[in-house]
Design a protein around this motif. Structure first.
Motif, PDB file in Angstrom:
ATOM      1  N   MET A  63      43.434  42.315  44.028  1.00  0.00           N
ATOM      2  CA  MET A  63      43.228  41.095  43.240  1.00  0.00           C
ATOM      3  C   MET A  63      43.509  41.408  41.781  1.00  0.00           C
ATOM      4  SD  MET A  63      42.072  38.782  45.472  1.00  0.00           S
ATOM      5  CE  MET A  63      40.948  37.633  44.701  1.00  0.00           C
ATOM      6  N   VAL A  64      44.563  40.817  41.242  1.00  0.00           N
ATOM      7  CA  VAL A  64      44.951  41.066  39.855  1.00  0.00           C
ATOM      8  C   VAL A  64      44.403  39.925  39.000  1.00  0.00           C
ATOM      9  CG1 VAL A  64      46.851  41.407  38.245  1.00  0.00           C
ATOM     10  CG2 VAL A  64      47.040  42.241  40.612  1.00  0.00           C
ATOM     11  N   PRO A  65      43.507  40.216  38.046  1.00  0.00           N
ATOM     12  CA  PRO A  65      42.919  39.147  37.235  1.00  0.00           C
ATOM     13  C   PRO A  65      43.930  38.542  36.273  1.00  0.00           C
ATOM     14  CG  PRO A  65      42.184  41.295  36.449  1.00  0.00           C
ATOM     15  CD  PRO A  65      42.941  41.540  37.725  1.00  0.00           C
ATOM     16  N   THR A  66      43.817  37.242  36.069  1.00  0.00           N
ATOM     17  CA  THR A  66      44.651  36.566  35.084  1.00  0.00           C
ATOM     18  C   THR A  66      44.143  36.886  33.681  1.00  0.00           C
ATOM     19  OG1 THR A  66      43.269  34.585  35.051  1.00  0.00           O
ATOM     20  CG2 THR A  66      45.051  34.682  36.691  1.00  0.00           C
ATOM     21  N   HIS A  67      44.917  36.511  32.672  1.00  0.00           N
ATOM     22  CA  HIS A  67      44.504  36.730  31.284  1.00  0.00           C
ATOM     23  C   HIS A  67      43.196  35.994  30.999  1.00  0.00           C
ATOM     24  CE1 HIS A  67      44.784  37.491  27.008  1.00  0.00           C
ATOM     25  NE2 HIS A  67      44.724  36.195  26.764  1.00  0.00           N
ATOM     26  N   GLN A  68      43.075  34.773  31.503  1.00  0.00           N
ATOM     27  CA  GLN A  68      41.845  34.019  31.295  1.00  0.00           C
ATOM     28  C   GLN A  68      40.659  34.729  31.950  1.00  0.00           C
ATOM     29  OE1 GLN A  68      41.460  30.315  33.358  1.00  0.00           O
ATOM     30  NE2 GLN A  68      39.979  29.477  31.886  1.00  0.00           N
ATOM     31  N   ALA A  69      40.876  35.280  33.136  1.00  0.00           N
ATOM     32  CA  ALA A  69      39.796  35.970  33.845  1.00  0.00           C
ATOM     33  C   ALA A  69      39.288  37.161  33.039  1.00  0.00           C
ATOM     34  CB  ALA A  69      40.280  36.420  35.222  1.00  0.00           C
ATOM     35  N   LEU A  70      40.197  37.905  32.448  1.00  0.00           N
ATOM     36  CA  LEU A  70      39.789  39.061  31.657  1.00  0.00           C
ATOM     37  C   LEU A  70      38.957  38.635  30.458  1.00  0.00           C
ATOM     38  CD1 LEU A  70      43.096  41.160  31.758  1.00  0.00           C
ATOM     39  CD2 LEU A  70      40.970  41.589  33.020  1.00  0.00           C
ATOM     40  N   MET A  71      39.293  37.511  29.840  1.00  0.00           N
ATOM     41  CA  MET A  71      38.501  37.025  28.711  1.00  0.00           C
ATOM     42  C   MET A  71      37.124  36.540  29.174  1.00  0.00           C
ATOM     43  SD  MET A  71      41.143  35.058  26.162  1.00  0.00           S
ATOM     44  CE  MET A  71      41.475  33.743  27.347  1.00  0.00           C
TER      45      MET A  71
END
Length: 296
Positions: A63-71
């Protein structure tokens, strides 16, 4: 009893989201949370529905997190820290020296220095419970990620209170068997003919090594590691000569100090807590006990 609205992100869904971020897969997150994989998948889907956007890209690598997920993950971590702090605060009555105190120390201190101090602490306060975090990265005391920390630098944040408890000298040491085999170096230049244990990438440690051994580049170290605990273990095993905290080395009868008159550095040691916690009895008891132990 009220129920969550459609636009409210539930904490269990956020916990599942953070577990997937940190573990990298649904299956690993499920194991960490003691849930089934479909349950974790459903919680991620529920959170994505509330937020109106995908949080992960499914790939063969997990599962690769999106940029929004990382924030968003930083906000969920802050909530987790606050929740953990609340649970620790509720683990005892406010006027009791009991319950959980979370303590952050460096790897070396946690392994080689702290255990006898904690043994006497827990004998003194049998209702106390310690959560020990071993990390060379400073814990976030401002957000009460831990209650108490041992640091080698004076904290500058105004919300933190600190007590300097020690100046720990560093020296060069080797096992007696190693010196019997290889002899004792008389000068810094002699170290080029010896097996030296030193740092790998830590810039502060590399600078210190360069001051002590200016003619010996790190490429010539027999063992390079930024783990002080691993360096000390190698010295005790007779692998070579290395830098060790003097009080710790002196507790090992097989170790010999090379150049006893050389004091490489002094590690100033501070006990730090958040100003809101300094009068909590269980936190104050830990601070006072450790301060006393360092000075005996």
């Amino acid at each position: 009893m009220s129920t969550p609205s459609q636009n409210e992100a539930e904490w269990d869904d956020q916990r599942a989201f953070l577990a997937v971020i940190e573990e990298g897969s649904l299956s690993a997150a499920a194991r960490r949370l003691s849930l089934s994989q479909p349950t974790v998948r459903a919680r991620i889907a529920a959170l994505e529905h509330v937020l109106g956007d995908a949080l992960f890209v499914r790939s063969v690598n997990g599962m690769v997190p999106t940029h929004q997920a990382l924030m968003l993950a930083d906000h969920v971590r802050a909530m987790r820290r606050a929740s953990d702090a609340m649970v620790r605060a509720a683990s005892s009555q406010p006027d009791q020296i009991a319950g959980v105190v979370r303590l952050s120390v460096s790897e070396f201190v946690g392994i080689e220095v702290l255990p006898p101090m904690l043994a006497s602490l827990c004998q003194r306060y049998p209702a106390l419970r310690i959560e020990l975090v071993l990390s060379n990265i400073s814990a976030n005391l401002l957000e009460q990620e831990v209650d108490v920390a041992l640091r080698m630098t004076d904290p500058k944040q105004q919300a933190l209170v600190a007590r300097k408890v020690a100046k720990i000298p560093l020296g060069l040491f080797a096992h007696g068997d190693y010196l019997a085999r290889r002899g004792t170096p008389e000068t810094a230049a002699d170290l080029s003919g010896h097996d030296v244990i030193g740092p790998d990438q830590a810039q502060a440690d590399l600078s210190l090594a360069a001051q002590v051994m200016p003619d010996l580049p790190p490429a010539h170290f027999v063992l390079r590691t930024d783990s002080h605990a691993a360096q000390f273990a190698a010295v005790r095993a007779g692998l070579g000569i290395g830098v060790v905290q003097v009080p710790v080395a002196k507790q090992n009868a097989d170790l010999v100090r090379v150049w006893p008159d050389l004091q490489i550095d002094l590690l100033e040691t501070w006990i730090v807590t958040h100003e809101d916690l300094r009068h909590v009895p269980k936190v104050r008891a830990v601070i006072d006990h450790l301060a006393e132990a360092f000075q005996t």
